[in-house]
Design an enzyme around this catalytic site. Structure first.
Site, PDB file in Angstrom:
ATOM      1  N   TYR A 153    -113.598 -89.172 -50.250  1.00 45.92           N
ATOM      2  CA  TYR A 153    -112.946 -87.912 -49.867  1.00 45.92           C
ATOM      3  C   TYR A 153    -111.462 -88.111 -49.558  1.00 45.92           C
ATOM      4  O   TYR A 153    -110.596 -87.413 -50.098  1.00 45.92           O
ATOM      5  CB  TYR A 153    -113.668 -87.326 -48.651  1.00 45.92           C
ATOM      6  CG  TYR A 153    -113.143 -85.991 -48.187  1.00 45.92           C
ATOM      7  CD1 TYR A 153    -113.531 -84.824 -48.829  1.00 45.92           C
ATOM      8  CD2 TYR A 153    -112.293 -85.898 -47.089  1.00 45.92           C
ATOM      9  CE1 TYR A 153    -113.065 -83.588 -48.394  1.00 45.92           C
ATOM     10  CE2 TYR A 153    -111.824 -84.672 -46.649  1.00 45.92           C
ATOM     11  CZ  TYR A 153    -112.218 -83.525 -47.303  1.00 45.92           C
ATOM     12  OH  TYR A 153    -111.754 -82.305 -46.867  1.00 45.92           O
ATOM     13  N   LYS A 157    -108.162 -86.664 -51.580  1.00 50.35           N
ATOM     14  CA  LYS A 157    -107.210 -85.762 -50.924  1.00 50.35           C
ATOM     15  C   LYS A 157    -105.793 -86.342 -50.947  1.00 50.35           C
ATOM     16  O   LYS A 157    -104.812 -85.600 -51.075  1.00 50.35           O
ATOM     17  CB  LYS A 157    -107.650 -85.504 -49.486  1.00 50.35           C
ATOM     18  CG  LYS A 157    -108.919 -84.664 -49.359  1.00 50.35           C
ATOM     19  CD  LYS A 157    -108.750 -83.288 -49.980  1.00 50.35           C
ATOM     20  CE  LYS A 157    -109.886 -82.352 -49.594  1.00 50.35           C
ATOM     21  NZ  LYS A 157    -109.754 -81.011 -50.231  1.00 50.35           N
TER      22      LYS A 157
END
Length: 257
Positions: A153, A157
């Site tokens: 994640y 990002k």
């Protein structure tokens, strides 16, 4: 924003749906783009009920043909594209040592590949229109402050911030600004569900927050709309935290503890 058109991927989610409603409140027509057609339709209908203009567009953001068809449908319906906000993504839990290649790829594809495909298709339309536009990619403070057991994640990002910088350079001559927004923990319905299961988690988090609450979807949406406004045309190619000072708090001591 009257007469302009926004596409919001992940538009049926907690952040995405609020961004859709804020665009509509400012007079823009909104395409609620999401893989969940039923919830996307509910969001679009609620916007229409409130007097706005909206359609639901079912899309798989990692599939090239699906994205191309989604953008084409928006142009067929509204005639143009002025704003793109990429909120779609996934948050797979698990440490890197236990993560499968499938999980890794799923995270990068939903966040980064989805951004690439939608930016490419919507960007072509904006360039053809010759009157500029705005793109906002939904990143996260995890891009700068990695979270344990979110092994894919955070990297995904972080890549979105770099991608915003890349597009900001390439598209500036066309009057298109591209930025990333980096929220801290947002108080979405999904977050509230997690807190119901783990009330101690919120207590732990709030002790680390200089501002003793989470960011609201409305606050994130307001920043997104500002970056898409004419007042923000000279803001380009950056990642902007909206975290209440969390990233600056490694030595923060809660005065209440």
């Amino acid at each position: 924003m009257k007469g302009r058109v926004a596409i919001v991927t992940g538009g049926a989610g907690g952040l995405g749906s609020e961004i859709c409603r804020r665009f509509a409140a400012r007079g823009a027509a909104v395409a609620v783009a999401d893989m969940n057609a039923d919830v996307a339709t509910e969001v679009a209908r609620s916007i229409e009920t409130d007097g706005g203009s909206s359609i639901a567009v079912q899309v798989e953001v990692t599939a090239e043909e699906s994205v191309a068809k989604a953008v084409a449908r928006v142009v067929d319906e509204f005639g143009r594209v002025d704003y793109l906000v990429h909120c779609a993504g996934t948050n797979i839990k698990g440490p890197v040592l236990e993560m499968t290649l499938e999980q890794w790829n799923l995270s990068l594809e939903a966040h980064l590949t989805g951004a690439f495909l939608f930016c490419r298709e919507a960007g072509k339309r904006m360039v053809e229109q010759t009157d500029g536009g705005s793109v906002v990619l939904m990143s996260s403070v995890t891009a700068m402050a990695p979270v344990p057991e979110r092994g894919a994640y955070g990297p995904a990002k972080a890549a979105l911030i770099n991608f915003a910088g890349q597009l900001g350079l390439e598209w500036a001559p066309f009057g298109i600004n591209v930025n990333a927004v980096c929220p801290g923990v947002a108080l979405t319905p999904m977050t509230e569900m997690v807190y119901e299961r783990e009330p101690e988690l919120r207590e732990q988090r709030l002790k680390r927050f200089p501002v003793k609450r989470e960011v609201t979807p409305r606050e994130v949406a307001d920043l997104v709309l500002f970056l898409c406004s004419d007042e923000a045309r000279y803001i380009n190619g950056v990642g902007i935290p909206i975290d209440g000072g969390f990233l600056n708090s490694p030595f923060y001591q809660d005065p209440q503890s």
